[in-house]
Design an enzyme around this catalytic site. Structure first.
Site, PDB file in Angstrom:
ATOM      1  N   ASP A  97       0.850  -1.197   0.000  1.00 12.60           N
ATOM      2  CA  ASP A  97       0.000   0.000   0.000  1.00 12.60           C
ATOM      3  C   ASP A  97       0.888   1.250   0.000  1.00 12.60           C
ATOM      4  O   ASP A  97       1.808   1.348   0.816  1.00 12.60           O
ATOM      5  CB  ASP A  97      -0.893   0.015   1.248  1.00 12.60           C
ATOM      6  CG  ASP A  97      -1.878  -1.147   1.250  1.00 12.60           C
ATOM      7  OD1 ASP A  97      -2.387  -1.491   0.161  1.00 12.60           O
ATOM      8  OD2 ASP A  97      -2.122  -1.718   2.329  1.00 12.60           O
TER       9      ASP A  97
ATOM     10  N   THR B 111       1.545 -11.255  -9.367  1.00 12.01           N
ATOM     11  CA  THR B 111       0.563 -11.120  -8.282  1.00 12.01           C
ATOM     12  C   THR B 111      -0.779 -10.635  -8.855  1.00 12.01           C
ATOM     13  O   THR B 111      -0.856 -10.240 -10.019  1.00 12.01           O
ATOM     14  CB  THR B 111       1.049 -10.111  -7.210  1.00 12.01           C
ATOM     15  OG1 THR B 111       0.807  -8.788  -7.675  1.00 12.01           O
ATOM     16  CG2 THR B 111       2.522 -10.275  -6.877  1.00 12.01           C
ATOM     17  N   GLU B 112      -1.827 -10.614  -8.016  1.00  9.44           N
ATOM     18  CA  GLU B 112      -3.139 -10.123  -8.494  1.00  9.44           C
ATOM     19  C   GLU B 112      -3.016  -8.668  -8.983  1.00  9.44           C
ATOM     20  O   GLU B 112      -3.467  -8.327 -10.073  1.00  9.44           O
ATOM     21  CB  GLU B 112      -4.225 -10.076  -7.428  1.00  9.44           C
ATOM     22  CG  GLU B 112      -4.545 -11.187  -6.480  1.00  9.44           C
ATOM     23  CD  GLU B 112      -3.627 -11.325  -5.309  1.00  9.44           C
ATOM     24  OE1 GLU B 112      -2.702 -12.151  -5.449  1.00  9.44           O
ATOM     25  OE2 GLU B 112      -3.805 -10.704  -4.245  1.00  9.44           O
TER      26      GLU B 112
ATOM     27  N   GLU C 124      -0.370  -7.018  -9.803  1.00  9.94           N
ATOM     28  CA  GLU C 124       0.558  -6.932 -10.939  1.00  9.94           C
ATOM     29  C   GLU C 124      -0.160  -7.261 -12.252  1.00  9.94           C
ATOM     30  O   GLU C 124       0.027  -6.573 -13.259  1.00  9.94           O
ATOM     31  CB  GLU C 124       1.710  -7.918 -10.691  1.00  9.94           C
ATOM     32  CG  GLU C 124       2.876  -7.755 -11.620  1.00  9.94           C
ATOM     33  CD  GLU C 124       4.095  -8.543 -11.109  1.00  9.94           C
ATOM     34  OE1 GLU C 124       3.960  -9.359 -10.176  1.00  9.94           O
ATOM     35  OE2 GLU C 124       5.187  -8.326 -11.661  1.00  9.94           O
TER      36      GLU C 124
HETATM   37  C1  LIG Z   1      -2.161  -3.425  -2.395  1.00 17.09           C
HETATM   38  S1  LIG Z   1      -2.360  -4.981  -1.643  1.00 17.09           S
HETATM   39  C2  LIG Z   1      -1.289  -6.031  -2.631  1.00 17.09           C
HETATM   40  C3  LIG Z   1      -1.662  -7.488  -2.509  1.00 17.09           C
HETATM   41  C4  LIG Z   1      -0.736  -8.472  -3.224  1.00 17.09           C
HETATM   42  N1  LIG Z   1       0.592  -8.466  -2.630  1.00 17.09           N
HETATM   43  C5  LIG Z   1      -0.639  -8.194  -4.697  1.00 17.09           C
HETATM   44  O1  LIG Z   1       0.447  -7.813  -5.158  1.00 17.09           O
HETATM   45  O2  LIG Z   1      -1.621  -8.387  -5.402  1.00 17.09           O
HETATM   46  C6  LIG Z   1      -1.423  -4.779  -0.153  1.00 17.09           C
HETATM   47  C7  LIG Z   1      -1.754  -5.801   0.908  1.00 17.09           C
HETATM   48  O3  LIG Z   1      -0.860  -5.634   1.988  1.00 17.09           O
HETATM   49  C8  LIG Z   1      -1.576  -5.818   3.198  1.00 17.09           C
HETATM   50  N2  LIG Z   1      -0.840  -5.106   4.261  1.00 17.09           N
HETATM   51  C9  LIG Z   1      -0.652  -3.751   4.339  1.00 17.09           C
HETATM   52  N3  LIG Z   1       0.048  -3.450   5.443  1.00 17.09           N
HETATM   53  C10 LIG Z   1       0.310  -4.627   6.083  1.00 17.09           C
HETATM   54  C11 LIG Z   1       0.973  -4.949   7.294  1.00 17.09           C
HETATM   55  N4  LIG Z   1       1.493  -3.998   8.076  1.00 17.09           N
HETATM   56  N5  LIG Z   1       1.057  -6.253   7.648  1.00 17.09           N
HETATM   57  C12 LIG Z   1       0.513  -7.217   6.874  1.00 17.09           C
HETATM   58  N6  LIG Z   1      -0.142  -6.965   5.715  1.00 17.09           N
HETATM   59  C13 LIG Z   1      -0.245  -5.687   5.321  1.00 17.09           C
HETATM   60  C14 LIG Z   1      -2.945  -5.230   2.905  1.00 17.09           C
HETATM   61  O4  LIG Z   1      -3.933  -5.699   3.801  1.00 17.09           O
HETATM   62  C15 LIG Z   1      -3.164  -5.674   1.467  1.00 17.09           C
HETATM   63  O5  LIG Z   1      -3.800  -6.920   1.398  1.00 17.09           O
END
Ligand SMILES: C[S@@+](CC[C@H](N)C(=O)[O-])C[C@H]1O[C@@H](n2cnc3c(N)ncnc32)[C@H](O)[C@@H]1O
Length: 210
Positions: free
Chosen positions: A115, A188-189, A191
């Site tokens: 994020d 990844t999703e 990506e």
């Molecule tokens: C933008 S999504 C990307 C998901 C996946 N990695 C992808 O590339 O499709 C970011 C993910 O990171 C998780 N996330 C954000 N901060 C986190 C943290 N401090 N610990 C664990 N997960 C976290 C969010 O809940 C979210 O599911």
């Protein structure tokens, strides 16, 4: 993410891979690895990367970490029938990683499409902010690495500076990683969606020691 009424049941049923007390495994994650390597994916989302990489490299332990409960439930549903013994899942916050992994226990940390938290006041939540990097340095082995992919140029620039500030060694960098085929690295999703609209993928690799 909309609440999934089936999430509790799905998560509770996945005793084969969900680690409910990761602190109890501190120092012993290698038990899930045949080749001795342990990879942690932080922010695993709906699990595509974890599933594909875990299946592609069955001798390596692949630990997914995701803090969003409903998202984790989707990953766990998706991975039914595709979860090998080398694949484990933690539902929790990366801020606690130091309580779950011993010093030098990890070979690789993957940060995929973290994020961006664009507001300056939220910068500490970015998974490449300095306080996270300090924790990563402790749990990674000395010649371990962090592999970071993002679509977000601002987060990429911020991360390059953040790693530089903390004295990490940049060993690979690309501003269009998918320009070439990379069958060794799963998509990844997020990506997949960015690639579909022609967005270049930024990628960098760092090692803790210069
Ligand atoms: C933008 S999504 C990307 C998901 C996946 N990695 C992808 O590339 O499709 C970011 C993910 O990171 C998780 N996330 C954000 N901060 C986190 C943290 N401090 N610990 C664990 N997960 C976290 C969010 O809940 C979210 O599911």
């Amino acid at each position: 993410m909309r609440k999934k009424p089936w999430a509790n049941e799905m998560i509770a049923s996945r005793t084969d891979c969900v680690i409910t007390d990761p602190a109890a495994l501190k120092g012993s994650w290698k038990q899930f690895s045949v080749n001795g390597e342990v990879h942690l994916e932080i922010g695993a989302g709906k699990g595509d990367y974890w599933i594909k990489m875990g299946n592609m490299y069955p001798e390596t332990a692949w630990i997914a970490l995701e803090k969003n409960y409903d998202c984790a439930a989707i990953a766990l549903k998706k991975s039914l029938e595709q979860t090998d013994p080398n694949m484990k899942f933690i539902i929790g916050d990366a801020a606690l990683a130091g309580e779950w992994f011993a010093e030098g226990e990890l070979d690789v940390i993957h940060l995929n499409f973290s994020d961006p938290w664009p507001k300056k006041s939220h910068a500490k939540r970015r998974l490449t902010s300095v306080s996270f990097l300090k924790d990563y340095r402790t749990i990674l082995k000395k010649d371990g690495k962090i592999i970071f992919k993002t679509d977000n140029s601002s987060l990429f620039e911020y991360s390059l500076l953040s790693f530089e500030e903390e004295g990490w060694k940049l060993t690979e960098v690309s501003v269009d990683f998918r320009r070439n085929e990379h069958p060794e690295d799963a998509i990844t999703e997020y990506e997949r969606n960015f690639m579909a609209v022609g967005q270049p993928i930024y990628r960098a690799v760092w090692q803790p020691e210069r």
